[in-house]
Design a protein around this motif. Structure first.
Motif, PDB file in Angstrom:
ATOM      1  N   ILE A   7       0.844  -1.200   0.000  1.00 22.32           N
ATOM      2  CA  ILE A   7       0.000   0.000   0.000  1.00 22.32           C
ATOM      3  C   ILE A   7       0.879   1.251   0.000  1.00 22.32           C
ATOM      4  CG2 ILE A   7      -1.953   1.132   1.158  1.00 22.32           C
ATOM      5  CD1 ILE A   7      -2.421  -1.851   0.494  1.00 22.32           C
ATOM      6  N   PRO A   8       0.615   2.211  -0.882  1.00 19.46           N
ATOM      7  CA  PRO A   8       1.409   3.452  -0.845  1.00 19.46           C
ATOM      8  C   PRO A   8       1.082   4.264   0.400  1.00 19.46           C
ATOM      9  CG  PRO A   8      -0.402   3.705  -2.403  1.00 19.46           C
ATOM     10  CD  PRO A   8      -0.439   2.272  -1.927  1.00 19.46           C
ATOM     11  N   SER A   9       2.044   5.022   0.864  1.00 14.96           N
ATOM     12  CA  SER A   9       1.858   5.742   2.132  1.00 14.96           C
ATOM     13  C   SER A   9       0.646   6.671   2.081  1.00 14.96           C
ATOM     14  CB  SER A   9       3.118   6.530   2.476  1.00 14.96           C
ATOM     15  OG  SER A   9       3.463   7.391   1.411  1.00 14.96           O
ATOM     16  N   PHE A  60       1.309  -2.894 -10.140  1.00 10.26           N
ATOM     17  CA  PHE A  60       2.453  -3.691 -10.581  1.00 10.26           C
ATOM     18  C   PHE A  60       2.342  -5.060  -9.907  1.00 10.26           C
ATOM     19  CE2 PHE A  60       5.460  -0.410 -12.230  1.00 10.26           C
ATOM     20  CZ  PHE A  60       4.802   0.734 -11.816  1.00 10.26           C
ATOM     21  N   GLU A  63       7.701  -6.391 -10.268  1.00 12.53           N
ATOM     22  CA  GLU A  63       8.167  -5.134 -10.866  1.00 12.53           C
ATOM     23  C   GLU A  63       7.510  -4.838 -12.205  1.00 12.53           C
ATOM     24  OE1 GLU A  63      12.166  -3.931 -10.797  1.00 12.53           O
ATOM     25  OE2 GLU A  63      12.518  -4.649  -8.768  1.00 12.53           O
ATOM     26  N   LEU A  65       4.665  -3.517 -14.594  1.00  9.40           N
ATOM     27  CA  LEU A  65       3.502  -2.639 -14.670  1.00  9.40           C
ATOM     28  C   LEU A  65       2.388  -3.350 -15.430  1.00  9.40           C
ATOM     29  CD1 LEU A  65       2.176   0.213 -14.399  1.00  9.40           C
ATOM     30  CD2 LEU A  65       3.283   0.794 -16.574  1.00  9.40           C
ATOM     31  N   PHE A  83       1.708  -4.386  -6.123  1.00 10.04           N
ATOM     32  CA  PHE A  83       2.005  -3.025  -5.685  1.00 10.04           C
ATOM     33  C   PHE A  83       0.916  -2.085  -6.189  1.00 10.04           C
ATOM     34  CE2 PHE A  83       6.180  -4.934  -5.455  1.00 10.04           C
ATOM     35  CZ  PHE A  83       6.816  -4.291  -4.398  1.00 10.04           C
ATOM     36  N   MET A  85       0.481   1.698  -6.691  1.00  7.48           N
ATOM     37  CA  MET A  85       1.382   2.856  -6.719  1.00  7.48           C
ATOM     38  C   MET A  85       0.641   4.073  -7.258  1.00  7.48           C
ATOM     39  SD  MET A  85       4.367   1.399  -5.798  1.00  7.48           S
ATOM     40  CE  MET A  85       5.554   2.681  -6.080  1.00  7.48           C
ATOM     41  N   THR A  86       1.004   5.211  -6.748  1.00 10.86           N
ATOM     42  CA  THR A  86       0.511   6.459  -7.314  1.00 10.86           C
ATOM     43  C   THR A  86       1.148   6.639  -8.687  1.00 10.86           C
ATOM     44  OG1 THR A  86       0.535   7.345  -5.076  1.00 10.86           O
ATOM     45  CG2 THR A  86       0.247   8.922  -6.874  1.00 10.86           C
ATOM     46  N   VAL A  88       2.748   8.356 -11.796  1.00 13.35           N
ATOM     47  CA  VAL A  88       3.562   9.585 -11.835  1.00 13.35           C
ATOM     48  C   VAL A  88       2.741  10.710 -12.443  1.00 13.35           C
ATOM     49  CG1 VAL A  88       4.575   9.152 -14.095  1.00 13.35           C
ATOM     50  CG2 VAL A  88       5.795  10.541 -12.432  1.00 13.35           C
ATOM     51  N   SER A  89       2.884  11.867 -11.884  1.00 13.72           N
ATOM     52  CA  SER A  89       2.168  13.010 -12.430  1.00 13.72           C
ATOM     53  C   SER A  89       3.004  14.253 -12.197  1.00 13.72           C
ATOM     54  CB  SER A  89       0.794  13.156 -11.784  1.00 13.72           C
ATOM     55  OG  SER A  89       0.896  13.103 -10.381  1.00 13.72           O
ATOM     56  N   GLY A  90       4.094  14.305 -12.887  1.00 14.18           N
ATOM     57  CA  GLY A  90       5.045  15.401 -12.709  1.00 14.18           C
ATOM     58  C   GLY A  90       4.595  16.646 -13.432  1.00 14.18           C
ATOM     59  N   GLY A  91       5.520  17.491 -13.790  1.00 17.45           N
ATOM     60  CA  GLY A  91       5.144  18.762 -14.379  1.00 17.45           C
ATOM     61  C   GLY A  91       5.339  18.792 -15.868  1.00 17.45           C
TER      62      GLY A  91
END
Lengths: 91, 301
Positions: A7-9, A60, A63, A65, A83, A85-86, A88-91
């Protein structure tokens, strides 16, 4: 057969603070259904009301996806880790 | 999509004869140009684009060649778009050495003038995949370097992961082959730009943001400066709003000028352009109602 769900934090508050859960499942879909039954708050954060994986989440197995469309059919083996996982959602 | 050039400080602009374009058989289509970097002779121009690929022009932008060594890299099918898209946003050149930042692909390095590229991400973490330190696939936000210290690079990476602290602000001392965290002392290791002082390779600037909202922690804008390569950080707030100011500064939204004691500039997605005098010691707002600011460049004329 049980597998481990990591679980993601950011979502641990939805499952009593647990970092990982052991769930009985032979496919990813079964694991998600078990989460829906035992951890509805967590499940709601991962899947929408149609059961579709939310767009800001990724799954995942170990490892690898999972494909968003076919991923839930992925077969699991004893000792596998699913897994959450959140995405990715960068800029 | 057009590339426009001006030779009179922006009074008039003229379109180049062509723009970067993927070969017809490639299947990809240009979605955006994220980075334009001039070379040495006034005609050499490099463009980082979305979907992640690199183009070069040797005639000031009138014709373009796709650089296959990165654009068709064996890792490319496994890169994924970040929220901004799958973009090659940073090009840092030093002779035959070329550093590229790709979101999400990571840091790629060529040491043969762009013929071949290798993923160079040892120490660069990721919080969105099971392996905390994958070979590639990191969400690099920006890479910066000072010309007089080419072996030293700084990186703002996608940090803000409670389980993987410190992976957001990094430094390399071996031309980008390996990286280590310099995030200690910052309120957040999430952010977008990282900027190096024009005359001091030890002095760098970042704008830490809350990872969830991508805005200044507690609504109190601050630029953070280190004068010793990231070992210690100082918060710079004089003149900036004290509260209720949820600024977001994007990856190309901060820069410095070239004066002996430079000014630092940043623009926000809410349209404010700020100038930090005396190396960022004191700030004033130059414009407060511009459109969302994606990129800030400065020239002394």
């Amino acid at each position: 057969m049980t597998i481990t769900v990591q679980i993601p934090s950011s979502l641990r508050q939805e499952c009593g603070g647990a970092a990982q859960l052991e769930v009985p499942a032979t496919t990813v879909q079964e694991a998600l259904k078990e989460l829906q039954r035992t951890q509805p708050g967590l499940y709601h954060c991962v899947c929408d009301e149609t059961g579709r994986l939310r767009k800001h989440m990724n799954l995942f197995v170990n490892e690898s996806l999972l494909n968003r469309r076919d991923g839930p059919q992925t077969k699991l083996r004893s000792g596998d880790t699913l897994f959450i996982m959140t995405a990715v959602s960068g800029g | 999509m057009k590339v426009l050039t001006s030779t009179d400080l922006g009074k008039k602009f003229k379109s180049t004869k062509s723009v970067p374009a993927f070969p017809q058989a490639d299947g990809r289509a240009l979605a955006n140009i994220w980075s334009l970097e001039p070379g040495e002779n006034g005609k050499d121009l490099w463009a980082g684009v979305e979907p992640a690929a690199l183009f070069r022009s040797e005639d000031g932008g009138n014709s373009w060649e796709m650089i296959a060594g990165i654009s068709n890299h064996k890792h490319a099918p496994d890169w994924h778009p970040g929220a901004g898209g799958l973009c090659l946003h940073t090009i840092v050149r030093d002779g035959n050495r070329i550093h590229l930042g790709i979101s999400t692909g990571g840091h790629y390095l060529s040491e043969d003038g762009g013929q071949t590229f290798s993923a160079a991400n040892t120490g660069v973490g990721a919080g969105f995949v099971p392996n905390p330190y994958p070979e590639f696939g990191q969400c690099v936000h920006k890479i910066a370097r000072h010309p007089s210290a080419p072996g030293r690079l700084y990186m703002q990476n996608h940090g803000g992961w409670p389980d993987r602290p410190g992976i957001g602000v990094l430094r390399s001392d071996d031309y980008g082959h390996t990286w280590e965290s310099i995030a200690e002392g910052l309120p957040s290791d999430f952010g977008f730009p990282i900027v190096v002082h024009p005359h001091d390779p030890d002095t760098i600037y970042v704008v830490p943001l809350e990872p969830m909202t991508r805005t200044c922690p507690e609504g109190k804008p601050a630029v953070w400066r280190s004068t010793n390569g990231g070992h210690k950080w100082k918060k710079l707030t004089k003149g900036l709003p004290k509260k209720e100011s949820y600024f977001t500064v994007l990856r190309d939204g901060m820069t410095v000028d070239e004066f002996d004691i430079p000014a630092v500039y940043f623009g926000t997605t809410t349209g404010q352009l700020w100038m930090g005098h005396d190396g960022g010691d004191e700030w004033s707002c130059l414009f407060d109602s511009l459109p969302p600011i994606n990129c800030v460049k400065v020239a002394i004329v």
